[in-house]
Design a protein around this motif. Structure first.
Motif, PDB file in Angstrom:
ATOM      1  N   LEU A  80      15.626   6.784 -14.083  1.00  0.00           N
ATOM      2  CA  LEU A  80      14.819   7.247 -13.385  1.00  0.00           C
ATOM      3  C   LEU A  80      13.658   8.214 -13.756  1.00  0.00           C
ATOM      4  N   ALA A  81      13.517   8.762 -14.963  1.00  0.00           N
ATOM      5  CA  ALA A  81      12.538   9.442 -15.598  1.00  0.00           C
ATOM      6  C   ALA A  81      11.463   8.514 -15.863  1.00  0.00           C
ATOM      7  N   ASP A  85       7.764   9.057 -14.358  1.00  0.00           N
ATOM      8  CA  ASP A  85       6.451   8.799 -15.307  1.00  0.00           C
ATOM      9  C   ASP A  85       5.689   8.013 -14.884  1.00  0.00           C
ATOM     10  N   GLU A  86       5.883   6.875 -14.310  1.00  0.00           N
ATOM     11  CA  GLU A  86       4.772   5.911 -13.787  1.00  0.00           C
ATOM     12  C   GLU A  86       4.290   6.470 -12.591  1.00  0.00           C
ATOM     13  N   GLU A  91      -0.540   9.093  -9.652  1.00  0.00           N
ATOM     14  CA  GLU A  91      -1.007  10.032  -8.964  1.00  0.00           C
ATOM     15  C   GLU A  91      -2.369  10.472  -9.005  1.00  0.00           C
ATOM     16  N   GLY A  92      -3.221  10.511  -7.819  1.00  0.00           N
ATOM     17  CA  GLY A  92      -4.533  10.780  -7.605  1.00  0.00           C
ATOM     18  C   GLY A  92      -5.271   9.374  -7.806  1.00  0.00           C
ATOM     19  N   THR A  93      -4.709   8.290  -7.994  1.00  0.00           N
ATOM     20  CA  THR A  93      -5.328   7.158  -8.011  1.00  0.00           C
ATOM     21  C   THR A  93      -5.408   6.126  -6.962  1.00  0.00           C
ATOM     22  N   GLY A  95      -4.769   3.497  -4.289  1.00  0.00           N
ATOM     23  CA  GLY A  95      -3.466   2.313  -4.306  1.00  0.00           C
ATOM     24  C   GLY A  95      -4.490   1.060  -4.648  1.00  0.00           C
ATOM     25  N   ILE A  96      -5.655   1.161  -3.683  1.00  0.00           N
ATOM     26  CA  ILE A  96      -6.596  -0.019  -4.032  1.00  0.00           C
ATOM     27  C   ILE A  96      -6.763  -0.262  -5.400  1.00  0.00           C
ATOM     28  N   SER A  97      -7.217   0.954  -6.094  1.00  0.00           N
ATOM     29  CA  SER A  97      -7.730   0.901  -7.474  1.00  0.00           C
ATOM     30  C   SER A  97      -6.660   0.602  -8.430  1.00  0.00           C
ATOM     31  N   GLU A  98      -5.368   1.041  -7.996  1.00  0.00           N
ATOM     32  CA  GLU A  98      -4.219   0.876  -8.642  1.00  0.00           C
ATOM     33  C   GLU A  98      -3.928  -0.623  -9.049  1.00  0.00           C
TER      34      GLU A  98
END
Length: 104
Positions: A80-81, A85-86, A91-93, A95-98
């Motif tokens: 789970l860790a 972490d992923e 975070e802050g990215t 969804g389209i860019s990711e």
């Protein structure tokens, strides 16, 4: 520690348990492919409840999805860790860019 973290720890502890003593151990004994299959079945059941609009059943099925996701991850030695972490990395990215970055 939250409920999902406690559940992940319980699942990890059952990895080597006797399959006759634990549903989780029974899933592990059937192999990672069966764990993935069970996750898929539960995901479909959650989708059905979401489409039907049955809130109470959706909550129940969502809990089953989370449990079976954690079992599937543990069956492939993914913690789970590592997943958290992923998520933190993303975070802050947008969804389209990711998604675009994954294709590159």
């Amino acid at each position: 520690m939250n409920a999902i973290e406690r559940l992940a720890e319980t699942i990890a502890a059952r990895k080597g348990a006797d399959p006759d003593s634990s549903w989780t151990a029974k899933l592990f004994a059937k192999g990672p492919e069966k764990c993935a299959e069970k996750f898929g079945e539960e995901a479909v059941e959650a989708i059905i409840e979401a489409v039907k609009g049955d809130r109470a059943h959706l909550i129940t099925e969502a809990a089953d999805v989370i449990y079976h996701l954690l079992v599937m991850l543990a069956a492939r030695d993914v913690s789970l860790a590592e997943v958290m972490d992923e998520l933190a990395r993303r975070e802050g990215t947008s969804g389209i860019s990711e998604k675009a970055a994954r294709k590159a």
